[in-house]
Design an enzyme around this catalytic site. Structure first.
Site, PDB file in Angstrom:
ATOM      1  CE  LYS A  83      -4.309   1.047   2.463  1.00  0.00           C
ATOM      2  NZ  LYS A  83      -4.958   0.852   3.767  1.00  0.00           N
TER       3      LYS A  83
HETATM    4  O1  G3P Z   1      -7.813   1.754   5.510  1.00  0.00           O
HETATM    5  C1  G3P Z   1      -8.046   3.071   5.272  1.00  0.00           C
HETATM    6  C2  G3P Z   1      -9.444   3.571   5.579  1.00  0.00           C
HETATM    7  O2  G3P Z   1     -10.395   2.574   5.418  1.00  0.00           O
HETATM    8  C3  G3P Z   1      -9.550   4.358   6.837  1.00  0.00           C
HETATM    9  O3  G3P Z   1     -10.854   4.606   7.274  1.00  0.00           O
HETATM   10  O4  G3P Z   1     -12.464   5.396   8.964  1.00  0.00           O
HETATM   11  O5  G3P Z   1     -10.010   5.835   9.288  1.00  0.00           O
HETATM   12  O6  G3P Z   1     -11.288   7.062   7.551  1.00  0.00           O
HETATM   13  P1  G3P Z   1     -11.157   5.782   8.315  1.00  0.00           P
END
Ligand code: G3P
Length: 218
Positions: A83
């Site tokens: 990633k």
């Molecule tokens: O993996 C990255 C993403 O899904 C993060 O989500 O909820 O931290 O914005 P969030």
């Protein structure tokens, strides 16, 4: 629609995996912190359990460093997806790592323009963040729809991996739009099973059943 679980919590992944609901896993530095685990150890453990793509994120900010870290992460298991962030250096690393035969997930995507560049750099997955756009008053779902349309217009093979999913509605809307993959926290995936009318209906059935005085199989 493929389901990835957005966590480095082994127990949570296992519970969903045993039900056949896990097609892959995504992690990031914040999720590794939350797990309290070493990135190499926990990534290896996830890869042994889940045969699908398992994203592990680089932390260098220059392309050379990202490529070095990416190759290191890719050695952990054949299903590791490297990633990288959607920066200019991240795109350079994406190109180099895909040319080298690795799967690459380009993350922190917030515009269709960024998504086009990721596809041209050969990304296996593009991760547009829905919830974080919603957080600042923009429309995360519109981004998913725009990327889907643009990728279809030109036959880009990069998979749309909808990320930063916060609700069941996000998942359903992604399914309507045709996102290839969603990655969601385990709690959001489990919430898909719940409905107030299911609970209410079950309560009524149980109450009526008790009145029959019957037992099944006895
Ligand atoms: O993996 C990255 C993403 O899904 C993060 O989500 O909820 O931290 O914005 P969030």
């Amino acid at each position: 629609m493929r389901f990835f679980v957005d966590t480095a919590d082994i127990a949570a992944i296992r519970e969903l995996h045993e039900l056949g609901m896990v097609d892959g896993v995504t992690t990031n530095p914040s999720l590794i912190l939350k797990s309290g685990r070493n990135i190499a150890e926990v990534t290896r453990e996830i890869c042994e359990m889940v045969p699908g793509p398992v994203s592990a994120e680089v932390v260098a900010s220059d392309a050379e460093g990202m490529i070095r870290e990416g190759k290191h992460l890719a050695q952990i298991a054949p299903n590791v997806t490297v990633k990288v962030p959607l920066t200019w250096d991240g795109l350079k690393a994406c190109k180099a790592l895909t040319d080298d035969g690795h799967m690459v997930n380009v993350t922190l995507c917030f515009t269709p323009a960024q998504a086009i560049l990721a596809a041209k750099a050969g990304a296996t997955f593009i991760s547009p963040f829905i919830g974080r756009l919603d957080d600042i008053g923009l429309d995360g779902m519109e981004l998913i729809a725009d990327i889907r349309r643009i990728y279809d217009n030109y036959g880009y093979e990069t998979n749309v991996l909808a990320a930063s999913i916060r609700s069941v509605n996000h998942i359903i809307e992604c399914a309507r739009i045709g996102a290839d993959v969603i990655t969601a926290p385990p709690a959001v995936i489990k919430a898909m099973a719940s409905h107030v009318l299911t609970d209410k209906g079950l309560e009524q059935f149980n109450a009526d059943w008790a009145k029959t005085g019957q037992k099944i199989g006895l």
